[in-house]
Design a protein around this motif. Structure first.
Motif, short mmCIF file in Angstrom:
data_model
loop_
_atom_site.label_atom_id
_atom_site.label_comp_id
_atom_site.label_asym_id
_atom_site.label_seq_id
_atom_site.Cartn_x
_atom_site.Cartn_y
_atom_site.Cartn_z
N THR A 40 0.82 -1.21 0.00
CA THR A 40 0.00 0.00 0.00
C THR A 40 0.86 1.26 0.00
OG1 THR A 40 -0.15 -0.04 2.41
CG2 THR A 40 -1.92 -1.11 1.17
N GLU A 41 2.10 1.14 0.44
CA GLU A 41 3.04 2.25 0.41
C GLU A 41 4.41 1.75 -0.03
OE1 GLU A 41 1.71 5.50 3.73
OE2 GLU A 41 3.33 4.12 4.20
N VAL A 42 5.09 2.59 -0.75
CA VAL A 42 6.44 2.25 -1.21
C VAL A 42 7.33 3.45 -0.90
CG1 VAL A 42 7.85 1.79 -3.27
CG2 VAL A 42 5.63 0.71 -3.02
N LYS A 43 8.56 3.18 -0.57
CA LYS A 43 9.53 4.25 -0.33
C LYS A 43 10.54 4.24 -1.47
CE LYS A 43 10.85 5.19 3.80
NZ LYS A 43 11.49 5.20 5.13
N VAL A 44 10.54 5.32 -2.24
CA VAL A 44 11.53 5.49 -3.30
C VAL A 44 12.84 5.85 -2.63
CG1 VAL A 44 12.21 6.91 -5.27
CG2 VAL A 44 9.82 6.32 -4.96
N ARG A 45 13.90 5.18 -3.04
CA ARG A 45 15.25 5.52 -2.57
C ARG A 45 16.10 5.83 -3.79
NH1 ARG A 45 15.81 0.43 1.33
NH2 ARG A 45 14.44 1.18 2.97
N MET A 46 16.72 6.99 -3.77
CA MET A 46 17.59 7.37 -4.87
C MET A 46 18.95 7.76 -4.30
SD MET A 46 16.99 10.06 -7.97
CE MET A 46 17.28 11.58 -7.10
N GLN A 47 19.98 7.13 -4.81
CA GLN A 47 21.35 7.42 -4.37
C GLN A 47 22.06 8.20 -5.47
OE1 GLN A 47 25.15 4.74 -3.65
NE2 GLN A 47 23.42 4.10 -2.40
N VAL A 48 22.69 9.29 -5.07
CA VAL A 48 23.37 10.16 -6.02
C VAL A 48 24.79 10.46 -5.55
CG1 VAL A 48 21.25 11.26 -6.82
CG2 VAL A 48 22.51 12.26 -4.91
N ARG A 49 25.58 10.97 -6.47
CA ARG A 49 26.89 11.54 -6.13
C ARG A 49 27.11 12.71 -7.07
NH1 ARG A 49 30.39 6.38 -7.96
NH2 ARG A 49 30.06 6.55 -10.19
N TYR A 50 27.86 13.71 -6.56
CA TYR A 50 28.12 14.88 -7.39
C TYR A 50 29.37 15.59 -6.90
CZ TYR A 50 25.07 16.72 -3.65
OH TYR A 50 24.47 17.00 -2.45
N VAL A 51 29.91 16.43 -7.77
CA VAL A 51 31.16 17.13 -7.49
C VAL A 51 31.14 18.50 -8.17
CG1 VAL A 51 32.37 16.09 -9.45
CG2 VAL A 51 33.68 16.89 -7.51
#
Length: 119
Positions: A40-51
């Protein structure tokens, strides 16, 4: 684009700094279930990196090698490939991430400018 002290360019030759990054991973694990064993619920997880790199000195001004962003959304709206709820959750992550990068970049540029005037 909000700051009058920063001019964005796509031409690397005109740039003093370059901001580069990538989405490392996007995950959609289930969080809660209804009585019929459906999510009924989902948690989006997004992993990023930047410079952020100073092209004149060739030094890295700011580096974030790994940062995790999460946002919950309801799956009750349907089971299309990408529901409107899922798109909204990803849009919220991208808005928050963009704001963090914008504020962080301004902070690092101000710090860098202050150090240069002291030297």
């Amino acid at each position: 684009q909000k700051s009058k002290s920063i001019i964005l360019t796509k031409n690397r030759g005109e740039a003093d700094y370059i901001l580069a990054g990538e989405i490392v991973d996007i995950d959609l694990p289930s969080v809660s279930w209804d009585g019929n064993a459906r999510s009924t619920e989902v948690k989006v997880r997004m992993q990023v990196r930047y410079v952020l790199k100073d092209l004149k000195s060739n030094k890295i001004v700011w580096e974030v090698p790994r940062e995790m962003w999460t946002e919950e959304y309801s799956t009750s709206g349907g089971s299309s490939v990408m529901s409107a709820s899922e798109r909204d959750a990803l849009a919220r992550i991208l808005t928050d991430l963009s704001e963090r990068i914008y504020i962080g970049t301004l902070d690092k540029l101000r710090s860098s400018a202050t150090q240069q005037t002291k030297n």
